[in-house]
Scaffold this motif. Sequence first.
Motif, short mmCIF file in Angstrom:
data_model
loop_
_atom_site.label_atom_id
_atom_site.label_comp_id
_atom_site.label_asym_id
_atom_site.label_seq_id
_atom_site.Cartn_x
_atom_site.Cartn_y
_atom_site.Cartn_z
N ARG A 16 0.85 -1.19 0.00
CA ARG A 16 0.00 0.00 0.00
C ARG A 16 0.89 1.23 0.00
O ARG A 16 2.06 1.17 0.34
CB ARG A 16 -0.96 0.00 1.18
N ALA A 17 0.31 2.35 -0.35
CA ALA A 17 1.06 3.60 -0.40
C ALA A 17 1.57 3.97 0.98
O ALA A 17 0.85 3.81 1.98
CB ALA A 17 0.19 4.72 -0.96
N THR A 18 2.77 4.47 1.06
CA THR A 18 3.33 4.87 2.35
C THR A 18 2.54 6.02 2.95
O THR A 18 2.51 6.17 4.17
CB THR A 18 4.80 5.27 2.21
N ARG A 19 1.88 6.82 2.15
CA ARG A 19 1.08 7.95 2.66
C ARG A 19 -0.19 7.48 3.38
O ARG A 19 -0.82 8.25 4.08
CB ARG A 19 0.67 8.87 1.53
N GLY A 24 -5.49 1.95 8.02
CA GLY A 24 -6.09 0.72 7.55
C GLY A 24 -7.10 0.89 6.43
O GLY A 24 -7.46 -0.07 5.78
N ASP A 25 -7.56 2.10 6.19
CA ASP A 25 -8.57 2.31 5.15
C ASP A 25 -7.91 2.74 3.85
O ASP A 25 -7.95 3.89 3.47
CB ASP A 25 -9.63 3.31 5.61
N SER A 42 -7.73 -3.01 1.95
CA SER A 42 -6.87 -3.47 3.04
C SER A 42 -7.66 -3.86 4.28
O SER A 42 -7.20 -4.67 5.08
CB SER A 42 -5.84 -2.40 3.40
N GLU A 43 -8.86 -3.31 4.45
CA GLU A 43 -9.68 -3.65 5.61
C GLU A 43 -10.39 -4.99 5.45
O GLU A 43 -10.79 -5.60 6.43
CB GLU A 43 -10.72 -2.57 5.88
N HIS A 44 -10.54 -5.45 4.20
CA HIS A 44 -11.26 -6.69 3.94
C HIS A 44 -10.54 -7.52 2.86
O HIS A 44 -11.12 -7.80 1.80
CB HIS A 44 -12.69 -6.40 3.50
#
Length: 71
Positions: A16-19, A24-25, A42-44
């Motif tokens: 996922r993007a570091t920003r 988690g969303d 990422s949450e599911h």
Amino acid sequence: MDDVTPEQLRDAMWRRATRSGDAGDCLEVAPLPGGRVGIRDSEHPEVGPFVVSGSVWRAFVDGARKGEFDF
């Protein structure tokens, strides 16, 4: 392009993007065999990814960089 197997999705190198931080969303992406790209929430992650071709992914990233999806 060959179909992506459940094992390939499970073993993919999701990132996922570091920003996005630790909230988690966010979305995660992973390179997949055959030049495809997996995209998932990422949450599911158990819901399963949306898989697109590499050219579709590159067009999306290019559009995002140009602000085409800004609200």
